[in-house]
Design an enzyme around this catalytic site. Structure first.
Site, PDB file in Angstrom:
ATOM      1  N   TYR A 144       0.881  -1.366   0.115  1.00 16.59           N
ATOM      2  CA  TYR A 144      -0.031   0.292  -0.079  1.00 16.59           C
ATOM      3  C   TYR A 144       0.770   1.210  -0.049  1.00 16.59           C
ATOM      4  CZ  TYR A 144      -2.953   3.489   2.107  1.00 16.59           C
ATOM      5  OH  TYR A 144      -3.341   4.728   2.266  1.00 16.59           O
ATOM      6  N   LYS A 148       1.319   4.208  -2.761  1.00 13.65           N
ATOM      7  CA  LYS A 148       1.246   5.441  -2.707  1.00 13.65           C
ATOM      8  C   LYS A 148       2.324   6.506  -2.699  1.00 13.65           C
ATOM      9  CE  LYS A 148      -2.565   6.599  -0.825  1.00 13.65           C
ATOM     10  NZ  LYS A 148      -3.845   7.118  -1.580  1.00 13.65           N
TER      11      LYS A 148
HETATM   12  N1  LIG Z   1      -8.422   5.733   6.062  1.00 10.09           N
HETATM   13  C1  LIG Z   1      -7.114   6.237   6.490  1.00 10.09           C
HETATM   14  O1  LIG Z   1      -6.631   6.235   7.579  1.00 10.09           O
HETATM   15  C2  LIG Z   1      -6.390   6.903   5.375  1.00 10.09           C
HETATM   16  C3  LIG Z   1      -5.256   7.714   5.966  1.00 10.09           C
HETATM   17  C4  LIG Z   1      -4.517   8.550   4.720  1.00 10.09           C
HETATM   18  C5  LIG Z   1      -4.767   8.279   3.496  1.00 10.09           C
HETATM   19  N2  LIG Z   1      -5.849   7.647   3.218  1.00 10.09           N
HETATM   20  C6  LIG Z   1      -6.187   7.569   1.850  1.00 10.09           C
HETATM   21  O2  LIG Z   1      -7.453   8.047   1.641  1.00 10.09           O
HETATM   22  C7  LIG Z   1      -8.334   7.554   0.669  1.00 10.09           C
HETATM   23  C8  LIG Z   1      -9.722   7.246   0.994  1.00 10.09           C
HETATM   24  O3  LIG Z   1      -9.400   6.079   2.014  1.00 10.09           O
HETATM   25  P1  LIG Z   1     -10.691   5.531   2.526  1.00 10.09           P
HETATM   26  O4  LIG Z   1     -10.332   5.220   4.145  1.00 10.09           O
HETATM   27  O5  LIG Z   1     -11.972   6.504   2.350  1.00 10.09           O
HETATM   28  O6  LIG Z   1     -11.024   4.164   1.868  1.00 10.09           O
HETATM   29  P2  LIG Z   1     -12.204   3.447   1.263  1.00 10.09           P
HETATM   30  O7  LIG Z   1     -11.774   1.976   0.873  1.00 10.09           O
HETATM   31  O8  LIG Z   1     -13.333   3.605   1.942  1.00 10.09           O
HETATM   32  O9  LIG Z   1     -12.805   4.030  -0.051  1.00 10.09           O
HETATM   33  C9  LIG Z   1     -12.085   3.783  -1.189  1.00 10.09           C
HETATM   34  C10 LIG Z   1     -12.687   3.881  -2.442  1.00 10.09           C
HETATM   35  O10 LIG Z   1     -12.031   3.593  -3.471  1.00 10.09           O
HETATM   36  C11 LIG Z   1     -13.082   2.820  -4.454  1.00 10.09           C
HETATM   37  N3  LIG Z   1     -12.241   2.171  -5.504  1.00 10.09           N
HETATM   38  C12 LIG Z   1     -11.288   1.305  -4.951  1.00 10.09           C
HETATM   39  N4  LIG Z   1     -10.745   0.875  -6.264  1.00 10.09           N
HETATM   40  C13 LIG Z   1     -11.382   1.287  -7.171  1.00 10.09           C
HETATM   41  C14 LIG Z   1     -11.108   1.384  -8.613  1.00 10.09           C
HETATM   42  N5  LIG Z   1     -10.100   0.746  -9.309  1.00 10.09           N
HETATM   43  N6  LIG Z   1     -11.982   2.193  -9.329  1.00 10.09           N
HETATM   44  C15 LIG Z   1     -12.627   3.177  -8.826  1.00 10.09           C
HETATM   45  N7  LIG Z   1     -12.940   3.199  -7.311  1.00 10.09           N
HETATM   46  C16 LIG Z   1     -12.233   2.206  -6.537  1.00 10.09           C
HETATM   47  C17 LIG Z   1     -13.521   1.912  -3.382  1.00 10.09           C
HETATM   48  O11 LIG Z   1     -14.849   1.284  -3.980  1.00 10.09           O
HETATM   49  C18 LIG Z   1     -14.032   2.711  -2.247  1.00 10.09           C
HETATM   50  O12 LIG Z   1     -15.142   3.357  -2.366  1.00 10.09           O
HETATM   51  C19 LIG Z   1      -7.244   6.331   0.027  1.00 10.09           C
HETATM   52  O13 LIG Z   1      -6.443   7.164  -1.196  1.00 10.09           O
HETATM   53  C20 LIG Z   1      -6.467   6.128   1.228  1.00 10.09           C
HETATM   54  O14 LIG Z   1      -5.030   5.651   0.637  1.00 10.09           O
HETATM   55  C21 LIG Z   1      -6.715   6.745   4.194  1.00 10.09           C
HETATM   56  C1  LIG Z   2      -4.606  -4.484  16.521  1.00 13.68           C
HETATM   57  C2  LIG Z   2      -4.350  -3.155  16.972  1.00 13.68           C
HETATM   58  C3  LIG Z   2      -2.793  -3.244  17.359  1.00 13.68           C
HETATM   59  C4  LIG Z   2      -4.379  -1.970  16.414  1.00 13.68           C
HETATM   60  C5  LIG Z   2      -5.913  -1.756  15.835  1.00 13.68           C
HETATM   61  C6  LIG Z   2      -6.314  -0.605  15.206  1.00 13.68           C
HETATM   62  C7  LIG Z   2      -5.645  -0.631  13.715  1.00 13.68           C
HETATM   63  C8  LIG Z   2      -6.522  -1.218  12.793  1.00 13.68           C
HETATM   64  C9  LIG Z   2      -5.696   0.916  13.278  1.00 13.68           C
HETATM   65  C10 LIG Z   2      -4.683   1.762  14.140  1.00 13.68           C
HETATM   66  C11 LIG Z   2      -3.833   2.783  13.157  1.00 13.68           C
HETATM   67  C12 LIG Z   2      -4.702   2.675  11.825  1.00 13.68           C
HETATM   68  C13 LIG Z   2      -4.036   3.416  10.615  1.00 13.68           C
HETATM   69  C14 LIG Z   2      -4.349   2.788   9.479  1.00 13.68           C
HETATM   70  C15 LIG Z   2      -5.209   1.406   9.220  1.00 13.68           C
HETATM   71  C16 LIG Z   2      -5.837   0.932  10.708  1.00 13.68           C
HETATM   72  C17 LIG Z   2      -4.825   1.270  11.824  1.00 13.68           C
HETATM   73  C18 LIG Z   2      -3.671   0.349  11.504  1.00 13.68           C
HETATM   74  C19 LIG Z   2      -3.379   3.238   8.230  1.00 13.68           C
HETATM   75  C20 LIG Z   2      -2.534   2.342   7.894  1.00 13.68           C
HETATM   76  C21 LIG Z   2      -4.818   3.079   6.955  1.00 13.68           C
HETATM   77  C22 LIG Z   2      -3.946   3.617   5.703  1.00 13.68           C
HETATM   78  C23 LIG Z   2      -3.449   5.144   5.777  1.00 13.68           C
HETATM   79  O1  LIG Z   2      -2.933   5.755   4.667  1.00 13.68           O
HETATM   80  C24 LIG Z   2      -2.625   5.438   7.279  1.00 13.68           C
HETATM   81  C25 LIG Z   2      -1.948   6.459   7.402  1.00 13.68           C
HETATM   82  O2  LIG Z   2      -0.912   7.028   6.825  1.00 13.68           O
HETATM   83  O3  LIG Z   2      -2.859   7.401   7.807  1.00 13.68           O
HETATM   84  C26 LIG Z   2      -2.977   4.688   8.389  1.00 13.68           C
HETATM   85  C27 LIG Z   2      -2.583   4.659   9.599  1.00 13.68           C
HETATM   86  C28 LIG Z   2      -2.840   4.545  10.783  1.00 13.68           C
END
Ligand SMILES: NC(=O)c1ccc[n+]([C@@H]2O[C@H](COP(=O)([O-])OP(=O)(O)OC[C@H]3O[C@@H](n4cnc5c(N)ncnc54)[C@H](O)[C@@H]3O)[C@@H](O)[C@H]2O)c1
Ligand SMILES: CC(C)CCC[C@@H](C)[C@H]1CC[C@H]2C3=C(CC[C@]12C)[C@@]1(C)CC[C@H](O)[C@@H](C(=O)O)[C@@H]1CC3
Length: 345
Positions: A144, A148
């Protein structure tokens, strides 16, 4: 001859708009008077005034339909971070992002706002108040993160004032809030299986968690401040709650808020990391025979046991960013939004 309509600056598309962040972004954009097209591989909801285009972002023709007359594109689609499907990450995050850029050019889109991640600089060791000029991780901690990084580079390099195509990347960290399918559900599932008894390390490590509405605010500010003469062009911006918190205090507040016990016993970080690495290796080796999905992956252990928090100074200076919702309120609102995950529910 058909006349090509000039894209309106309030007509936008959200790629990944069915997801957790994407849907919050769509709702806020609608409140602010934008016309919104959602492009996603699945349609997760219906909202009056929002036009859904279902398709894969690797399909340029499908994308072009959603980008017609659009001036701003938010790209927040990605495969789930927990997946270990390297080919899928490569296809969607790298090849697909190239396709998004190409489609933006063809459709005459003026601005592209990418949701990147603060994790692009995280290698599993401490980061304290990290700024955007930290180098990208040389040894990314998983597929991932690896993809990214490539995705962010592609989008920032595509920024061209001459061509009238401006790009910016938002790097949130640890997004949480109502409807998040990851953080709270995984945490509760781990607690329900009796595995949330231990604190990894001494529990003093500080981490950023960011309420989803603040992340949305950062995206919209970026879109509205991104102009040819602005410092935002081709830059990355950390967007967090700007309130680093002890990782284990944050987890404990969510767990206790939902009626579960907070973890109490300490385990050495290196021991847990070693075990997680071993389990991950076993899972890879045994994959042809059985599918094992370890809860404590090396990535999660590294995130849970190190300091990693980031400075938002650049976003404050260049786009006037300030978090709208403080951490304490964000946690309360998040806990209240998961009645079905309460203990005993
Ligand atoms: N959740 C976090 O903590 C976090 C932190 C930092 C960055 N991000 C970034 O934020 C963005 C959104 O994350 P999220 O948590 O809302 O994830 P999410 O999984 O809820 O949303 C991602 C969406 O992308 C869609 N998708 C995936 N593959 C696709 C494709 N091939 N074509 C069209 N749509 C597609 C999925 O159906 C989904 O609705 C991502 O780019 C993720 O890398 C998330
Ligand atoms: C099993 C336990 C030790 C932890 C349970 C909680 C975890 C599932 C979350 C705690 C921090 C979270 C996190 C992400 C996913 C869910 C956790 C690991 C990311 C890796 C998701 C993708 C984002 O891009 C990351 C970011 O840079 O923000 C998230 C970092 C924190």
């Amino acid at each position: 001859m058909a006349t090509r309509l000039r894209p309106s600056s309030k007509r936008c598309a959200v790629i990944g708009g069915s997801g957790f962040l994407g849907r919050h972004l769509v709702e806020r954009l609608m409140d602010r008077g934008y016309t919104v097209n959602v492009f996603d591989i699945r349609q997760a909801y219906e909202l009056p005034g929002v036009t859904f285009h279902q398709g894969d972002l690797c399909d340029r023709q499908a994308l072009l339909l959603a980008l017609k007359e659009v001036s701003v594109v938010f790209h927040c689609a990605s495969p789930a971070p927990a997946s270990d499907d390297r080919a899928l990450f490569q296809r969607v995050n790298i090849d697909g992002t190239r396709t998004v850029i190409q489609a933006c050019h063809e459709a005459g889109v003026q601005k592209l706002i990418l949701t990147s991640s603060a994790s692009v600089v995280f290698e599993g060791t401490d980061i304290k108040n990290g700024r955007e000029d930290l180098p990208y991780a040389k040894k990314p901690i998983d597929y991932y993160t690896e993809t990214k990084i490539q995705q962010e580079k592609l989008v920032l390099e595509a920024c061209s004032k001459d061509q009238g195509f401006l790009t910016v990347a938002i790097r949130p960290h640890g997004i949480f809030g109502p409807r998040d399918p990851q953080l709270v559900p995984i945490l509760v599932d781990t607690a329900r299986r009796g595995k949330m008894k231990f604190i990894i390390g001494d529990g003093s490590n500080l981490v950023d968690f960011t309420f989803v509405e603040n992340v949305v605010h950062g995206h919209i500010l970026a879109a509205e401040h991104l102009k040819a003469d602005s410092p935002l062009c081709g830059q990355a911006y950390h967007i967090t709650n700007d309130e680093p918190v002890r990782f284990w205090d944050f987890m404990s507040q969510i767990l206790e808020g939902l009626g579960y016990s907070a973890p109490r016993y300490h385990l050495p970080y290196t021991l847990v990391y070693g075990i997680a690495l071993l389990l991950w290796l076993m899972a890879v080796l045994l994959r042809p025979l059985i599918q094992i999905k370890p809860t404590f992956t090396p990535m999660r252990v590294a995130l849970a046991g190190t300091h990693h928090y980031y400075s938002c100074a650049r976003a404050k200076k260049d786009m006037g960013y300030q978090p709208l919702v403080p951490l304490r309120e964000a946690i309360v609102r998040t806990v209240e939004s998961y009645p079905h995950l309460r203990k005993g529910a």
